[in-house]
Scaffold this motif. Structure first.
Motif: not given
Length: 418
Positions: A273-280
């Motif tokens: 979920v973090c990755r899909k929302n731009g949180f690398e």
């Protein structure tokens, strides 16, 4: 599969010497480079510069080589799972991957160093928020130097885990503000670390974790304000949010898993979920025994401090339900009573008495029963607005898909049937 992805589940400091060598041998056998092995090995406190290269040269093959399967099994033992493809039955559920809730472009949220920074209060608040008084806490103040690409880096040792949160809090409240009397001296260039899950007091590895309660979310490749904003926009169930004194904020997120297997699955969901929302985020933080930054200390001239506590959703289950409710793509529920006396207008027919526009139809029958020719006749009937087996068709455009015929045969067949 990509073995480097499998290595994300394996901590080099969890392995003995032979297991570590086996990883290197498997990587070489499967065509990876010594740099891949070396980069992964750097996370181990036992790492020595040049040792991977030296060992790599000695891997000259054998009649029974170590292969990718060794790494895959190690990763599976540590929670990595595979999706196996299979034929679907009529009652099988098709689940769609979810998680993008549209916060990738959110505006940064600034945070500020506390005006009255008190090291004792910072650490006591951290301990009281995350631990019961009877639970053992792991922490690290001692470091050793490593040369990383010409730069000196301070890395943590394994540290201590022999005291409970209650014992540490009591000692802090009686240390006259000098936390070194409790934790020992730390290097101001390096700061200090603490483990966010309780331990059994016998060690600091994953098997020593007694409750899979929290996970670490952090990123070193985004602006601090952006990290802070996305964590809040995602409503992550954060118990404590800490500034690391460096390039990241550390979100200690409530996971509350019943066991290690569930912990890894929830971590995968959280990170996805973090990755899909731009949180690398840093994927090395998957382990429940991972170290995070301890508030209340100095790191290279900057204070490590608590930004906030208990933000976002109350727990992981509530957060997951919220995420999935946002992007389930389902229409709103409708009540039949609202339309019973005045139902909506039906779609116009495509084939009178058989099929309406926007509906679907499956044409079935045994081999050579005439399904293909019947379907081509339907295409002709709709294209010209004529009858199909005596049923009037509404004229419209046709797209015909056939995965068996070549181009020339398809054209000939249409002409013959027409």
């Amino acid at each position: 599969m990509d073995l480097l992805e499998a290595l994300e589940y394996i901590r080099p400091d969890d392995l003995d010497y032979q297991e570590w060598v086996n990883v290197g041998m498997a990587l070489k056998q499967e065509g990876y480079s010594v740099k891949d092995w070396d980069d992964w090995s750097r996370a181990d406190s036992r790492y020595h510069n040049g040792e991977c290269e030296k060992k790599w040269q000695s891997f000259n093959g054998s009649a029974s080589p170590v292969t990718a399967g060794t790494i895959i099994q190690m990763a599976k033992d540590r929670g990595m799972t595979f999706r196996e493809s299979k034929e679907l039955g009529w009652d099988d559920e098709i689940a769609f991957e979810q998680g993008n809730i549209g916060v990738t472009a959110c505006e940064g949220v600034k945070f500020h160093e506390p005006a009255n920074w008190n090291p004792v209060n910072e650490i006591v608040t951290y301990l009281e928020t995350l631990f019961d008084s009877s639970e053992n806490v792991g922490y690290v103040t001692e470091t050793y130097k490593k040369n990383c690409n010409g730069k000196i880096k301070y890395s943590p040792t394994q540290g201590n885990c022999d005291r409970t949160a209650g014992e540490l809090i009591a000692a802090l409240n009686n240390c006259d503000g000098d936390i070194s009397n409790v934790f020992g001296d730390y290097k101001p260039e390096a700061g200090a670390w603490i483990r966010f899950n309780p331990l059994d007091g016998k060690g600091v590895k994953n098997e020593n974790v007694t409750d899979y309660r929290y996970a670490l979310v952090e990123s070193d490749c985004m602006a601090l304000e952006e990290q802070n904003a996305i964590i809040r926009e995602l409503e992550l169930p954060v118990a404590v949010l800490v500034y690391s004194g460096g390039k990241s904020v550390h979100a200690i997120v409530k996971i509350d898993a019943a066991n290690y297997d569930e912990y890894r699955k929830r971590i995968d969901y959280l990170y996805n979920v973090c990755r899909k929302n731009g949180f690398e985020i840093d994927k090395q933080n998957r382990n429940p025994s991972r170290l995070s930054r301890m508030p209340g200390v100095i790191r290279n001239g900057k204070k490590q401090f608590i930004i906030d506590t208990n933000i976002g959703k109350s727990d992981f289950s509530e957060w997951k339900d919220w995420v999935e409710s946002i992007n389930d793509d389902l229409p709103d529920l409708e009540n039949l009573a609202d339309f019973f006396q005045n139902p909506p207008e039906l779609a116009p027919p495509l084939i009178d008495g058989i099929l309406r526009q926007g509906h679907k139809m499956l044409l079935g029958g045994p081999s050579k029963a005439g399904k293909s020719f019947g379907l081509i006749e339907l295409c002709v009937a709709i294209a010209e607005g004529t009858k199909w087996f005596g049923f009037q068709c509404t004229q419209g455009n046709i797209l015909y898909v056939n995965l068996e015929l070549d181009r020339a045969s398809c054209f000939h067949r249409f002409k013959d049937v027409y």
